[in-house]
Design a protein around this motif. Structure first.
Motif, PDB file in Angstrom:
ATOM      1  N   UNK A  47       0.840  -1.186   0.000  1.00 27.04           N
ATOM      2  CA  UNK A  47       0.000   0.000   0.000  1.00 27.04           C
ATOM      3  C   UNK A  47       0.880   1.242   0.000  1.00 27.04           C
ATOM      4  N   UNK A  48       0.648   2.140  -0.969  1.00 24.45           N
ATOM      5  CA  UNK A  48       1.384   3.401  -0.991  1.00 24.45           C
ATOM      6  C   UNK A  48       0.484   4.532  -0.517  1.00 24.45           C
ATOM      7  N   UNK A  49       0.871   5.161   0.569  1.00 27.72           N
ATOM      8  CA  UNK A  49       0.133   6.286   1.124  1.00 27.72           C
ATOM      9  C   UNK A  49       0.566   7.561   0.406  1.00 27.72           C
ATOM     10  N   UNK A  68      -0.806  -0.823  -4.494  1.00 24.55           N
ATOM     11  CA  UNK A  68      -2.137  -0.219  -4.408  1.00 24.55           C
ATOM     12  C   UNK A  68      -1.944   1.165  -3.807  1.00 24.55           C
ATOM     13  N   UNK A  69      -2.526   2.187  -4.426  1.00 21.57           N
ATOM     14  CA  UNK A  69      -2.296   3.544  -3.978  1.00 21.57           C
ATOM     15  C   UNK A  69      -3.519   4.202  -3.374  1.00 21.57           C
ATOM     16  N   UNK A  70      -3.293   5.035  -2.382  1.00 25.52           N
ATOM     17  CA  UNK A  70      -4.359   5.846  -1.797  1.00 25.52           C
ATOM     18  C   UNK A  70      -3.889   7.294  -1.760  1.00 25.52           C
ATOM     19  N   UNK A  71      -4.785   8.208  -2.138  1.00 32.58           N
ATOM     20  CA  UNK A  71      -4.443   9.618  -2.159  1.00 32.58           C
ATOM     21  C   UNK A  71      -5.724  10.422  -2.013  1.00 32.58           C
ATOM     22  N   UNK A 101      -2.329  -5.918   5.268  1.00 31.74           N
ATOM     23  CA  UNK A 101      -1.327  -5.772   4.210  1.00 31.74           C
ATOM     24  C   UNK A 101       0.071  -6.044   4.764  1.00 31.74           C
ATOM     25  N   UNK A 102       0.930  -6.659   3.944  1.00 38.37           N
ATOM     26  CA  UNK A 102       2.276  -6.982   4.416  1.00 38.37           C
ATOM     27  C   UNK A 102       3.273  -5.838   4.286  1.00 38.37           C
ATOM     28  N   UNK A 103       2.946  -4.818   3.492  1.00 34.66           N
ATOM     29  CA  UNK A 103       3.896  -3.720   3.298  1.00 34.66           C
ATOM     30  C   UNK A 103       3.158  -2.417   3.032  1.00 34.66           C
ATOM     31  N   UNK A 104       3.715  -1.332   3.542  1.00 36.38           N
ATOM     32  CA  UNK A 104       3.197   0.017   3.308  1.00 36.38           C
ATOM     33  C   UNK A 104       4.397   0.911   3.025  1.00 36.38           C
ATOM     34  N   UNK A 105       4.232   1.825   2.058  1.00 36.84           N
ATOM     35  CA  UNK A 105       5.276   2.813   1.803  1.00 36.84           C
ATOM     36  C   UNK A 105       4.659   4.208   1.797  1.00 36.84           C
ATOM     37  N   UNK A 106       5.479   5.193   2.154  1.00 36.02           N
ATOM     38  CA  UNK A 106       5.100   6.604   2.069  1.00 36.02           C
ATOM     39  C   UNK A 106       6.333   7.341   1.550  1.00 36.02           C
ATOM     40  N   UNK A 107       6.248   7.854   0.335  1.00 38.19           N
ATOM     41  CA  UNK A 107       7.412   8.427  -0.327  1.00 38.19           C
ATOM     42  C   UNK A 107       7.195   9.920  -0.582  1.00 38.19           C
ATOM     43  N   UNK A 108       7.978  10.742   0.081  1.00 38.44           N
ATOM     44  CA  UNK A 108       7.963  12.186  -0.094  1.00 38.44           C
ATOM     45  C   UNK A 108       6.581  12.786   0.158  1.00 38.44           C
ATOM     46  N   UNK A 109       5.919  12.323   1.209  1.00 38.62           N
ATOM     47  CA  UNK A 109       4.572  12.837   1.497  1.00 38.62           C
ATOM     48  C   UNK A 109       4.391  13.314   2.933  1.00 38.62           C
ATOM     49  N   UNK A 132       6.116  -4.630   6.995  1.00 38.94           N
ATOM     50  CA  UNK A 132       7.165  -3.634   6.847  1.00 38.94           C
ATOM     51  C   UNK A 132       6.593  -2.300   6.383  1.00 38.94           C
ATOM     52  N   UNK A 133       7.077  -1.236   6.995  1.00 37.83           N
ATOM     53  CA  UNK A 133       6.726   0.115   6.564  1.00 37.83           C
ATOM     54  C   UNK A 133       7.991   0.847   6.154  1.00 37.83           C
ATOM     55  N   UNK A 134       7.970   1.436   4.958  1.00 40.68           N
ATOM     56  CA  UNK A 134       9.107   2.212   4.458  1.00 40.68           C
ATOM     57  C   UNK A 134       8.677   3.667   4.301  1.00 40.68           C
ATOM     58  N   UNK A 135       9.377   4.535   5.001  1.00 38.00           N
ATOM     59  CA  UNK A 135       9.179   5.974   4.907  1.00 38.00           C
ATOM     60  C   UNK A 135      10.376   6.573   4.196  1.00 38.00           C
TER      61      UNK A 135
END
Length: 226
Positions: A47-49, A68-71, A101-109, A132-135
């Protein structure tokens, strides 16, 4: 992030430099390798926040994940819809089931979100145990309304780093802050948000030279069984 509705076309075609063909390097800072190194290979939903126009979807797919993206910006999602499955939603109230969900990312947000601590709590809620969460975000020590990066070899840091505030002040009119504003989170406040959400800090990385422009963090949700 609905503030991005008014700049979606500029963001996609000029800031990201993709142009009508949709090509380009994806981001002015070239974040693909940094994101890939932190997220790593895997499978299942990632999931991309704050996915914006979906520029990072290809990198996620190449690692084996299903993005999968949310915005909150409908106009940004018009671009993202051709790159990954999307949901219009608030990062502080994710339309996602608990522990799903097994993974979430948040990139430049994170500087676009008025309450990133609340977002981190949502990340902890939707992650599976062990997930795992990646910021990846602008580096709080060297980027903000207090920083002048006009000379990349000698960033000037003025008073204001510890204030933690929202501002449109920017050293350049070619970026985002002067258009939509940004929230600043000093490093202690940012990392404490992870801890308060119950996430376990595991790895860190910096990107950009000679003075880092971005900070990467990997955190996991504790495994209840372990």
């Amino acid at each position: 992030m609905a503030a991005y509705d008014g700049i979606a076309d500029w963001y996609e075609n000029e800031f990201l430099g993709r142009g009508p063909s949709g090509e380009g390097d994806g981001h002015p800072l070239g974040l693909g390798p940094l994101l890939g190194g932190l997220l790593g290979e895997g499978d299942g939903t990632c999931l991309e926040i704050g996915c914006g126009t979906g520029v990072h979807a290809r990198s996620v797919v190449e690692l084996g994940w299903t993005p999968v993206g949310v915005d909150l910006s409908a106009r940004m999602l018009r671009y993202a819809g051709g790159r990954l499955p999307i949901v219009l939603g608030d990062a502080a109230r994710l339309p996602v089931r608990d522990a799903s969900v097994p993974a979430v990312i948040a990139v430049m947000v994170h500087t676009d979100l008025p309450d990133y601590a609340a977002v981190l709590r949502e990340v902890a809620r939707v992650l599976r145990p062990g997930g795992r969460f990646v910021h990846v975000g602008v580096h709080p020590c060297f980027c903000g309304g207090f920083a002048d990066r006009a000379d990349p070899d000698a960033v000037v840091v003025r008073p204001g780093y510890l204030d933690g505030h929202w501002t449109k002040e920017s050293w350049t009119d070619a970026g985002l802050r002067d258009k939509v504003g940004a929230s600043h989170w000093p490093l202690p406040a940012l990392l404490t948000g992870f801890v308060d959400a119950g996430l376990v800090l595991e790895r860190f990385a910096e990107g950009g030279a000679p003075t880092p422009a971005v900070l990467g963090v990997v955190a996991t949700k504790p495994d209840r069984v372990g």
